[in-house]
Design an enzyme around this catalytic site. Structure first.
Site, PDB file in Angstrom:
ATOM      1  N   CYS A   1      -9.411  -8.706  37.302  1.00 21.00           N
ATOM      2  CA  CYS A   1      -8.750  -8.846  37.767  1.00 21.00           C
ATOM      3  C   CYS A   1      -7.465  -8.585  37.794  1.00 21.00           C
ATOM      4  O   CYS A   1      -6.704  -7.408  37.395  1.00 21.00           O
ATOM      5  CB  CYS A   1      -7.870 -10.283  37.400  1.00 21.00           C
ATOM      6  SG  CYS A   1      -5.867 -10.877  37.525  1.00 21.00           S
ATOM      7  N   LEU A   2      -7.224  -7.274  39.474  1.00 16.00           N
ATOM      8  CA  LEU A   2      -6.531  -6.233  40.196  1.00 16.00           C
ATOM      9  C   LEU A   2      -6.265  -7.242  41.412  1.00 16.00           C
ATOM     10  O   LEU A   2      -6.618  -7.833  42.455  1.00 16.00           O
ATOM     11  CB  LEU A   2      -6.967  -5.476  40.011  1.00 16.00           C
ATOM     12  CG  LEU A   2      -6.367  -4.027  40.506  1.00 16.00           C
ATOM     13  CD1 LEU A   2      -5.421  -3.851  39.397  1.00 16.00           C
ATOM     14  CD2 LEU A   2      -7.607  -2.867  40.766  1.00 16.00           C
TER      15      LEU A   2
END
Length: 153
Positions: free
Chosen positions: A90-91
């Site tokens: 999750c970026l």
């Protein structure tokens, strides 16, 4: 000129840039003959709980790269608030904040930085996020998980 060809040229150029001016703790190369599939390596940054650890990653580039981000996953299991058990990350720059100005180097540096500075506001691994504030306890779990992940054949 086909789009595949221009993407291929861009990726070859990025590969040359990585080879000519390597960045500490990151590397990436095509996986075999397919320029659209790469294997990357990230070492945990100094003075973080990830120091001395090395993680393999897969990078799969779409045919409309760099206008769309690559799909990047940890292949070495990574215990981290922003990484799920399947290696998904999750970026924001892998999602809605992606820009064509990013490249493989900047992406890997961002992921390396994320290791030491997670975004606990949007965790994929809530257990890791809950432990983060206690770095000693976090490090114990991290070391155990890393040992398990890297000792598999």
């Amino acid at each position: 000129m086909s789009q595949d060809h221009s993407v291929s040229k861009r990726l070859q150029s990025e590969l040359m840039n990585l080879m000519m001016g390597p960045s500490p703790g990151i590397s990436a190369f095509p996986d075999g003959d397919n320029i659209f599939n790469w294997i990357g390596t990230i070492q945990g940054a100094k003075d973080t709980v990830y120091e001395q650890m090395e993680f393999k990653m897969s990078l799969k580039f779409p045919t409309d790269y760099p206008y769309k981000p690559p799909t990047v996953k940890f292949e070495t299991q990574c215990f981290h608030p922003n990484v799920d058990n399947n290696g998904n990350i999750c970026l924001d720059i892998l999602k809605d904040k992606w820009s064509p100005v990013y490249n493989v180097r900047s992406l890997l540096i961002s992921i390396q930085s994320l290791l030491g500075e997670p975004n606990n506001e949007s965790p994929l691994n809530s257990y890791a996020a809950s432990l983060w504030s206690n770095q000693d306890e976090y490090k114990k779990v991290l070391d155990k998980r890393y040992q398990e992940a890297t000792s598999r054949p």
